[in-house]
Motif scaffolding. Structure first.
Motif, mmCIF file in Angstrom:
data_model
loop_
_atom_site.group_PDB
_atom_site.id
_atom_site.type_symbol
_atom_site.label_atom_id
_atom_site.label_comp_id
_atom_site.label_asym_id
_atom_site.label_seq_id
_atom_site.Cartn_x
_atom_site.Cartn_y
_atom_site.Cartn_z
ATOM 1 N N VAL A 8 0.866 -1.189 0.000
ATOM 2 C CA VAL A 8 0.000 0.000 0.000
ATOM 3 C C VAL A 8 0.900 1.236 0.000
ATOM 4 O O VAL A 8 1.634 1.476 0.962
ATOM 5 N N GLY A 9 0.874 2.009 -1.086
ATOM 6 C CA GLY A 9 1.720 3.198 -1.211
ATOM 7 C C GLY A 9 0.907 4.455 -0.906
ATOM 8 O O GLY A 9 -0.222 4.594 -1.378
ATOM 9 N N ILE A 10 1.490 5.334 -0.117
ATOM 10 C CA ILE A 10 0.773 6.549 0.289
ATOM 11 C C ILE A 10 1.676 7.768 0.096
ATOM 12 O O ILE A 10 2.705 7.897 0.771
ATOM 13 N N PRO A 11 1.321 8.675 -0.849
ATOM 14 C CA PRO A 11 2.097 9.916 -0.984
ATOM 15 C C PRO A 11 1.698 10.875 0.131
ATOM 16 O O PRO A 11 0.511 11.003 0.443
ATOM 17 N N THR A 12 2.684 11.513 0.740
ATOM 18 C CA THR A 12 2.318 12.437 1.832
ATOM 19 C C THR A 12 3.084 13.750 1.731
ATOM 20 O O THR A 12 4.257 13.785 1.349
ATOM 21 N N TYR A 13 2.392 14.793 2.100
ATOM 22 C CA TYR A 13 3.029 16.083 2.335
ATOM 23 C C TYR A 13 2.263 16.757 3.477
ATOM 24 O O TYR A 13 1.068 17.015 3.353
ATOM 25 N N ASN A 14 2.920 16.975 4.579
ATOM 26 C CA ASN A 14 2.306 17.572 5.777
ATOM 27 C C ASN A 14 1.039 16.853 6.216
ATOM 28 O O ASN A 14 -0.038 17.436 6.305
ATOM 29 N N GLU A 15 1.187 15.569 6.490
ATOM 30 C CA GLU A 15 0.055 14.777 6.982
ATOM 31 C C GLU A 15 0.302 14.297 8.418
ATOM 32 O O GLU A 15 -0.183 13.244 8.825
ATOM 33 N N ALA A 16 1.051 15.098 9.202
ATOM 34 C CA ALA A 16 1.396 14.671 10.567
ATOM 35 C C ALA A 16 0.156 14.384 11.409
ATOM 36 O O ALA A 16 0.172 13.511 12.274
ATOM 37 N N LYS A 17 -0.922 15.093 11.137
ATOM 38 C CA LYS A 17 -2.133 14.901 11.955
ATOM 39 C C LYS A 17 -2.909 13.650 11.551
ATOM 40 O O LYS A 17 -3.844 13.262 12.242
ATOM 41 N N ASN A 18 -2.580 13.081 10.415
ATOM 42 C CA ASN A 18 -3.356 11.937 9.909
ATOM 43 C C ASN A 18 -2.579 10.630 9.826
ATOM 44 O O ASN A 18 -3.171 9.552 9.844
ATOM 45 N N ILE A 19 -1.253 10.732 9.703
ATOM 46 C CA ILE A 19 -0.494 9.559 9.251
ATOM 47 C C ILE A 19 -0.555 8.381 10.241
ATOM 48 O O ILE A 19 -0.665 7.224 9.844
ATOM 49 N N GLU A 20 -0.514 8.701 11.538
ATOM 50 C CA GLU A 20 -0.500 7.592 12.506
ATOM 51 C C GLU A 20 -1.825 6.827 12.486
ATOM 52 O O GLU A 20 -1.848 5.591 12.459
ATOM 53 N N THR A 21 -2.925 7.570 12.503
ATOM 54 C CA THR A 21 -4.247 6.923 12.456
ATOM 55 C C THR A 21 -4.384 6.100 11.181
ATOM 56 O O THR A 21 -4.908 4.975 11.204
ATOM 57 N N LEU A 22 -3.896 6.654 10.072
ATOM 58 C CA LEU A 22 -4.032 5.949 8.799
ATOM 59 C C LEU A 22 -3.251 4.632 8.812
ATOM 60 O O LEU A 22 -3.772 3.587 8.407
ATOM 61 N N ILE A 23 -2.015 4.681 9.293
ATOM 62 C CA ILE A 23 -1.198 3.452 9.329
ATOM 63 C C ILE A 23 -1.889 2.385 10.180
ATOM 64 O O ILE A 23 -1.996 1.223 9.787
ATOM 65 N N GLY A 34 -6.015 -11.467 7.459
ATOM 66 C CA GLY A 34 -4.841 -12.304 7.212
ATOM 67 C C GLY A 34 -4.096 -11.987 5.919
ATOM 68 O O GLY A 34 -3.477 -12.875 5.321
ATOM 69 N N ILE A 35 -4.155 -10.733 5.474
ATOM 70 C CA ILE A 35 -3.464 -10.356 4.233
ATOM 71 C C ILE A 35 -2.097 -9.754 4.579
ATOM 72 O O ILE A 35 -2.022 -8.704 5.225
ATOM 73 N N ARG A 36 -1.016 -10.445 4.146
ATOM 74 C CA ARG A 36 0.335 -9.943 4.437
ATOM 75 C C ARG A 36 0.574 -8.676 3.618
ATOM 76 O O ARG A 36 0.343 -8.661 2.410
ATOM 77 N N HIS A 37 1.032 -7.640 4.291
ATOM 78 C CA HIS A 37 1.090 -6.352 3.589
ATOM 79 C C HIS A 37 2.282 -5.522 4.053
ATOM 80 O O HIS A 37 2.880 -5.784 5.101
ATOM 81 N N GLU A 38 2.606 -4.542 3.234
ATOM 82 C CA GLU A 38 3.572 -3.507 3.644
ATOM 83 C C GLU A 38 2.942 -2.158 3.307
ATOM 84 O O GLU A 38 2.118 -2.046 2.390
ATOM 85 N N ILE A 39 3.311 -1.150 4.089
ATOM 86 C CA ILE A 39 2.800 0.205 3.865
ATOM 87 C C ILE A 39 4.011 1.065 3.523
ATOM 88 O O ILE A 39 4.990 1.108 4.284
#
Ligand SMILES: Nc1nc2c(ncn2[C@@H]2O[C@H](COP(=O)(O)OP(=O)(O)O)[C@@H](O)[C@H]2O)c(=O)[nH]1
Ligand SMILES: [Mg+2]
Length: 238
Positions: A8-23, A34-39
């Motif tokens: 799962v690829g996520i482009p970010t710019y100034n997402e400090a308020k969202n990134i932890e919840t999203l991960i 049970g889906i093996r994944h990387e972020i």
């Protein structure tokens, strides 16, 4: 990290308020099924420390952070995310919690079962929608879709949430102008017509600011022209 099935690829710019919840939400949704994944977080050196926050989570979550030195808009970051994806299936989503991670397992299932090569997280099929959009944003979004209608039958052709079997990159010259990488794959991808729209409700960002503006609009228009030329020249190339 075990070999992932899904990146799962996520482009970010100034997402400090969202990134932890999203991960956390992406990880929980996929772990439960049970889906093996990387972020993969692709950050353009955000001054608000987005990359540092994501890096700090890598001990407990399957996260990789790629820091780009130059701010270039989401398009090049999305392409980096796809290039770095270790799994045979890749997904791109925004970093502002607009795209619900809870549908990731269903989107993945469509690809795993061979029903689709490209799945769009779509606002414009039955069950999908947008929350809290002002009339002018709906109007511009509608206009952007209408302009691209001749390129693909997909309803949500400007979607930033999409998942694909990496086989669709085989023999496809993917070089979008701007950030509509999903549209580039819909038109030029080797998807053999197996494109499905999975309904999502798009939630307007609650924190941080939108970075979209005239620059991305201009790039989108140039992208449409390029895709039109590519499409109409196709019979002569074969
Ligand atoms: N790496 C990178 N990501 C960006 C850049 N600009 C925007 N993004 C990310 O791209 C995604 C979509 O941007 P956003 O501002 O939410 O656009 P909007 O939803 O159209 O208002 C978000 O995850 C942003 O953090 C950029 O210059 N570099
Ligand atoms: Mg957004």
């Amino acid at each position: 990290m075990d070999q992932p099935e899904l990146s799962v690829g996520i482009p970010t710019y100034n997402e400090a308020k969202n990134i932890e919840t999203l991960i956390v939400r992406v990880h929980e949704a996929l772990k439960q099924r049970g889906i093996r994944h990387e972020i993969i977080i692709v950050d353009d050196s955000s001054p608000d420390g987005t990359a540092q926050l994501a890096t700090a989570m890598a001990d407990c979550y399957p996260v990789r952070v790629y820091v780009r030195t130059k701010r270039e808009g989401p398009g090049p970051a999305i392409l980096d995310g796809i290039r770095l994806a270790a799994a045979p299936v890749a997904c791109i989503m925004d970093g502002d919690l607009s795209h619900p991670p809870e549908v990731l397992p269903e989107m993945y299932r469509l690809i795993k079962e061979g029903k689709a090569r490209l799945v769009i997280g779509s606002r414009h099929v039955k069950g999908g929608g947008t929350s809290q959009w002002m009339w002018y944003r709906k109007f511009f979004s509608w206009g952007a879709r209408m302009l691209g209608r001749f390129l693909t039958p997909v309803n949500d052709l400007t979607a930033g949430y999409f998942m694909f079997d990496k086989k669709i990159l085989d023999g496809a010259a993917i070089n979008p102008i701007g950030c509509k990488v999903g549209l580039e794959l819909m038109v030029k991808g080797n998807h053999q017509g197996k494109v499905t729209e999975y309904p999502i409700v798009f939630h307007e960002r609650a924190a941080g600011e939108s970075k979209m503006g005239w620059r991305e609009t201009r790039l989108y228009l140039r992208h449409l022209v390029n895709l039109a030329l590519w499409k109409f020249a196709r019979p002569f190339r074969q």
